[in-house]
Design a protein around this motif. Structure first.
Motif, PDB file in Angstrom:
ATOM      1  N   MET A  76      39.655 -19.652   6.842  1.00 15.03           N
ATOM      2  CA  MET A  76      39.600 -19.500   8.292  1.00 15.03           C
ATOM      3  C   MET A  76      39.927 -18.071   8.727  1.00 15.03           C
ATOM      4  N   PHE A  77      40.930 -17.473   8.115  1.00 16.11           N
ATOM      5  CA  PHE A  77      41.277 -16.109   8.499  1.00 16.11           C
ATOM      6  C   PHE A  77      40.193 -15.119   8.075  1.00 16.11           C
ATOM      7  N   LEU A  78      39.592 -15.355   6.922  1.00 13.69           N
ATOM      8  CA  LEU A  78      38.487 -14.496   6.504  1.00 13.69           C
ATOM      9  C   LEU A  78      37.297 -14.680   7.427  1.00 13.69           C
ATOM     10  N   ASP A  79      36.960 -15.938   7.749  1.00 17.13           N
ATOM     11  CA  ASP A  79      35.855 -16.205   8.677  1.00 17.13           C
ATOM     12  C   ASP A  79      36.095 -15.548  10.026  1.00 17.13           C
ATOM     13  N   ALA A  80      37.326 -15.665  10.538  1.00 12.30           N
ATOM     14  CA  ALA A  80      37.637 -15.088  11.847  1.00 12.30           C
ATOM     15  C   ALA A  80      37.427 -13.580  11.833  1.00 12.30           C
ATOM     16  N   GLU A  81      37.891 -12.931  10.802  1.00 13.95           N
ATOM     17  CA  GLU A  81      37.742 -11.483  10.719  1.00 13.95           C
ATOM     18  C   GLU A  81      36.271 -11.083  10.650  1.00 13.95           C
ATOM     19  N   VAL A  82      35.488 -11.814   9.843  1.00 18.20           N
ATOM     20  CA  VAL A  82      34.063 -11.496   9.716  1.00 18.20           C
ATOM     21  C   VAL A  82      33.321 -11.756  11.030  1.00 18.20           C
ATOM     22  N   LEU A  83      33.646 -12.849  11.711  1.00 14.01           N
ATOM     23  CA  LEU A  83      33.022 -13.152  12.999  1.00 14.01           C
ATOM     24  C   LEU A  83      33.337 -12.074  14.028  1.00 14.01           C
ATOM     25  N   LEU A  84      34.587 -11.653  14.075  1.00 16.18           N
ATOM     26  CA  LEU A  84      34.991 -10.601  15.008  1.00 16.18           C
ATOM     27  C   LEU A  84      34.330  -9.271  14.674  1.00 16.18           C
ATOM     28  N   ASP A  85      34.223  -8.973  13.381  1.00 19.36           N
ATOM     29  CA  ASP A  85      33.550  -7.739  12.954  1.00 19.36           C
ATOM     30  C   ASP A  85      32.084  -7.723  13.363  1.00 19.36           C
TER      31      ASP A  85
END
Length: 242
Positions: A76-85
């Motif tokens: 989830m934290f990796l997904d969130a960072e990639v989505l925000l990027d």
């Protein structure tokens, strides 16, 4: 305060239909039902490249529950960072502990990540499963959450109407309370708004589309989006569709 409508979308196609119907803000998910799943990066990129929509991405690795194992949390934290990027305008997430209280450490960490991008942090319908709503709301406000999605702690929005009214009255000046409207009957929205005092509604405007190789699938109906907008604009003063 302006009233706002957000359309819940399950694909890039859905997003284009929502915008064609007049929406300017969506919640983007990979699945339209059961509160959604994390969308693909491809879906987000296509929406941001080819629409002018504000996009709140659902962050949810599986359909069941909001108590996650370590592997789920890492993802989830990796997904969130990639989505925000890649252009997400906000993230809707929810972390509960085994006692159905807010998971403070994970929630604080996620809010800090989202706010480091200067984007919206929304607590999703996990809020409907907590045991102590007032304690949970105060914790979220203290941590700086920007809003919540809710059906008023119930399975359907009509049963949760009194709680939604309470949440708007008690906490609406501190964060955005978004009622998750799960009824396509546009005629009832304005009355619901008047009875609850809510300013934000999330709608899902689905129709069944024919799929020639199997059966059918659900997708956003732009005409239904447009009809809801027209209904709201006709009857509610100072209503802005976003």
């Amino acid at each position: 305060m302006k009233h706002q409508v957000e359309v819940f979308c399950g694909s890039y196609y859905d997003a284009k239909q929502a915008e064609y119907g007049g929406a300017t803000c969506i919640a983007l998910s990979h699945y339209q039902y059961q509160q959604g799943l994390t969308p693909s990066i491809g879906e987000l990129l296509k929406v941001k490249e080819n629409t002018s929509l504000e996009v709140i991405c659902i962050l949810r690795p599986r359909l069941s529950g909001y108590y996650y194992n370590d592997e789920d949390i890492e993802t989830m934290f990796l997904d969130a960072e990639v989505l925000l990027d890649n252009g997400a305008d906000g993230i809707a997430f929810g972390f509960l502990d085994i006692d159905r209280d807010i998971n403070i450490s994970q929630t604080r960490k996620m809010i800090e990540l989202i706010h480091s991008y200067h984007k919206k942090a929304i607590f999703n319908q996990a809020i409907d499963y907590v045991d102590d709503i007032d304690s949970s709301m105060n914790i979220l406000i203290t941590m700086g959450i920007d809003g919540i999605y809710t059906k008023g702690l119930q399975n359907d929005i009509y049963s949760g109407k009194e709680m939604i009214s309470y949440l708007q009255s008690a906490y609406g000046e501190h964060l955005e309370i978004t009622a998750v409207w799960d009824d396509n009957q546009k005629e009832k929205i304005n009355q619901f708004i008047k009875e609850t005092g809510i300013y934000r509604i999330q709608c899902i405007c689905l129709k069944q589309s024919i799929e020639p190789t199997t059966h059918s699938y659900a997708s956003i109906d732009w005409e239904m989006v447009e009809a809801i907008i027209e209904e709201v604009e006709e009857d509610v003063y100072d209503f802005e569709i976003i």
